[in-house]
Design a protein around this motif. Sequence first.
Motif, PDB file in Angstrom:
ATOM      1  N   SER A 144       0.753  -0.986   0.017  1.00 17.66           N
ATOM      2  CA  SER A 144      -0.126  -0.090   0.105  1.00 17.66           C
ATOM      3  C   SER A 144       1.008   1.261   0.149  1.00 17.66           C
ATOM      4  O   SER A 144       1.814   1.289   0.623  1.00 17.66           O
ATOM      5  N   PRO A 145       0.406   2.275  -0.553  1.00 15.36           N
ATOM      6  CA  PRO A 145       1.224   3.572  -0.540  1.00 15.36           C
ATOM      7  C   PRO A 145       1.117   3.844   0.692  1.00 15.36           C
ATOM      8  O   PRO A 145       0.116   3.783   1.432  1.00 15.36           O
ATOM      9  N   LYS A 146       2.068   4.851   1.324  1.00 16.09           N
ATOM     10  CA  LYS A 146       1.924   5.375   2.608  1.00 16.09           C
ATOM     11  C   LYS A 146       1.240   6.626   2.797  1.00 16.09           C
ATOM     12  O   LYS A 146       1.464   7.827   2.750  1.00 16.09           O
ATOM     13  N   TYR A 147      -0.058   6.345   2.682  1.00 12.94           N
ATOM     14  CA  TYR A 147      -1.321   7.443   2.392  1.00 12.94           C
ATOM     15  C   TYR A 147      -1.241   8.250   3.755  1.00 12.94           C
ATOM     16  O   TYR A 147      -1.387   9.428   3.628  1.00 12.94           O
ATOM     17  N   THR A 148      -1.108   7.722   4.742  1.00 15.57           N
ATOM     18  CA  THR A 148      -1.125   8.403   6.234  1.00 15.57           C
ATOM     19  C   THR A 148      -0.003   8.945   6.369  1.00 15.57           C
ATOM     20  O   THR A 148       0.065  10.080   7.332  1.00 15.57           O
ATOM     21  N   THR A 149       1.187   8.891   5.817  1.00 11.45           N
ATOM     22  CA  THR A 149       2.464   9.491   5.954  1.00 11.45           C
ATOM     23  C   THR A 149       2.669  10.735   4.811  1.00 11.45           C
ATOM     24  O   THR A 149       3.185  11.758   5.116  1.00 11.45           O
ATOM     25  N   SER A 150       2.407  10.418   3.641  1.00 12.44           N
ATOM     26  CA  SER A 150       2.828  11.406   2.864  1.00 12.44           C
ATOM     27  C   SER A 150       1.625  12.246   1.979  1.00 12.44           C
ATOM     28  O   SER A 150       0.421  11.794   1.791  1.00 12.44           O
ATOM     29  N   VAL A 151       1.755  13.374   1.874  1.00  6.05           N
ATOM     30  CA  VAL A 151       0.649  13.965   1.264  1.00  6.05           C
ATOM     31  C   VAL A 151       0.265  13.940  -0.059  1.00  6.05           C
ATOM     32  O   VAL A 151      -0.821  13.974  -0.603  1.00  6.05           O
ATOM     33  N   ASP A 152       1.785  13.555  -0.719  1.00  4.50           N
ATOM     34  CA  ASP A 152       1.568  13.339  -2.272  1.00  4.50           C
ATOM     35  C   ASP A 152       0.781  11.739  -2.372  1.00  4.50           C
ATOM     36  O   ASP A 152      -0.210  11.973  -3.273  1.00  4.50           O
ATOM     37  N   ALA A 153       0.993  10.960  -1.719  1.00  2.00           N
ATOM     38  CA  ALA A 153       0.094   9.781  -1.796  1.00  2.00           C
ATOM     39  C   ALA A 153      -1.464   9.998  -1.474  1.00  2.00           C
ATOM     40  O   ALA A 153      -2.311   9.648  -2.043  1.00  2.00           O
ATOM     41  N   ALA A 154      -1.590  10.833  -0.340  1.00  2.00           N
ATOM     42  CA  ALA A 154      -2.984  11.120  -0.140  1.00  2.00           C
ATOM     43  C   ALA A 154      -3.710  11.716  -0.867  1.00  2.00           C
ATOM     44  O   ALA A 154      -4.946  11.397  -1.274  1.00  2.00           O
ATOM     45  N   ALA A 155      -3.076  12.768  -1.762  1.00  2.19           N
ATOM     46  CA  ALA A 155      -3.568  13.613  -2.734  1.00  2.19           C
ATOM     47  C   ALA A 155      -4.095  12.511  -3.943  1.00  2.19           C
ATOM     48  O   ALA A 155      -4.980  13.051  -4.580  1.00  2.19           O
ATOM     49  N   ARG A 156      -3.587  11.466  -3.982  1.00  2.00           N
ATOM     50  CA  ARG A 156      -3.847  10.613  -5.049  1.00  2.00           C
ATOM     51  C   ARG A 156      -5.319   9.841  -4.765  1.00  2.00           C
ATOM     52  O   ARG A 156      -6.023   9.239  -5.461  1.00  2.00           O
ATOM     53  N   LEU A 157      -5.825  10.211  -3.463  1.00  2.45           N
ATOM     54  CA  LEU A 157      -7.099   9.737  -2.989  1.00  2.45           C
ATOM     55  C   LEU A 157      -8.488  10.619  -3.431  1.00  2.45           C
ATOM     56  O   LEU A 157      -9.384  10.078  -3.550  1.00  2.45           O
ATOM     57  N   VAL A 158      -7.762  11.768  -3.676  1.00  2.21           N
ATOM     58  CA  VAL A 158      -8.775  12.845  -4.123  1.00  2.21           C
ATOM     59  C   VAL A 158      -9.618  12.352  -5.565  1.00  2.21           C
ATOM     60  O   VAL A 158      -8.985  12.003  -6.338  1.00  2.21           O
ATOM     61  N   PRO A 159     -10.877  12.276  -5.500  1.00  2.76           N
ATOM     62  CA  PRO A 159     -11.758  11.977  -6.628  1.00  2.76           C
ATOM     63  C   PRO A 159     -11.301  12.808  -7.924  1.00  2.76           C
ATOM     64  O   PRO A 159     -11.226  14.068  -7.576  1.00  2.76           O
ATOM     65  N   ASP A 160     -11.411  12.348  -9.266  1.00  7.45           N
ATOM     66  CA  ASP A 160     -11.132  13.414 -10.268  1.00  7.45           C
ATOM     67  C   ASP A 160     -12.348  14.195 -10.283  1.00  7.45           C
ATOM     68  O   ASP A 160     -13.414  13.962  -9.642  1.00  7.45           O
ATOM     69  N   GLY A 161     -11.948  15.599 -10.603  1.00  7.87           N
ATOM     70  CA  GLY A 161     -13.028  16.558 -10.660  1.00  7.87           C
ATOM     71  C   GLY A 161     -13.242  17.304  -9.330  1.00  7.87           C
ATOM     72  O   GLY A 161     -14.108  18.354  -9.306  1.00  7.87           O
ATOM     73  N   TRP A 162     -12.268  16.842  -8.404  1.00  9.13           N
ATOM     74  CA  TRP A 162     -12.542  17.547  -7.147  1.00  9.13           C
ATOM     75  C   TRP A 162     -11.172  18.389  -6.988  1.00  9.13           C
ATOM     76  O   TRP A 162     -10.155  17.792  -7.264  1.00  9.13           O
ATOM     77  N   ILE A 163     -11.132  19.422  -6.332  1.00 15.21           N
ATOM     78  CA  ILE A 163      -9.922  20.213  -5.715  1.00 15.21           C
ATOM     79  C   ILE A 163      -9.642  20.061  -4.220  1.00 15.21           C
ATOM     80  O   ILE A 163     -10.534  19.730  -3.390  1.00 15.21           O
ATOM     81  N   TRP A 164      -8.515  20.266  -3.868  1.00 12.28           N
ATOM     82  CA  TRP A 164      -8.422  20.073  -2.286  1.00 12.28           C
ATOM     83  C   TRP A 164      -7.281  21.228  -1.753  1.00 12.28           C
ATOM     84  O   TRP A 164      -6.548  21.748  -2.835  1.00 12.28           O
TER      85      TRP A 164
END
Length: 95
Positions: free
Chosen positions: A34-54
């Motif tokens: 698994s990517p390090k979603y909870t550690t890396s903002v770059d990895a977490a950003a890949r969770l944002v759905p297409d068509g959404w900004i954050w």
Amino acid sequence: MKDLIERLEKATAPARELDHLITVAIGDTDRLASPKYTTSVDAAARLVPDGWIWDLTSTGCSWCMATGHLNTHESSQGATPALALCIAALKARNH
């Protein structure tokens, strides 16, 4: 997904177990690790759905908003910026 979001909201630090649970929740089970979603903002950003900004703050607040839909948004707070973005992104996916 709701239970996972609640666990992320209660998390006090990044955790590989949570990363794995996120990977399973989004259906990305083809990965060996698994990517390090909870550690890396770059990895977490890949969770944002297409068509959404954050956006996020250094104090662990984040939000996601559907592009062109000001009333369609999800916000969150987390122990770290990456955790906050994971929470907001998963809420947006569940929207």
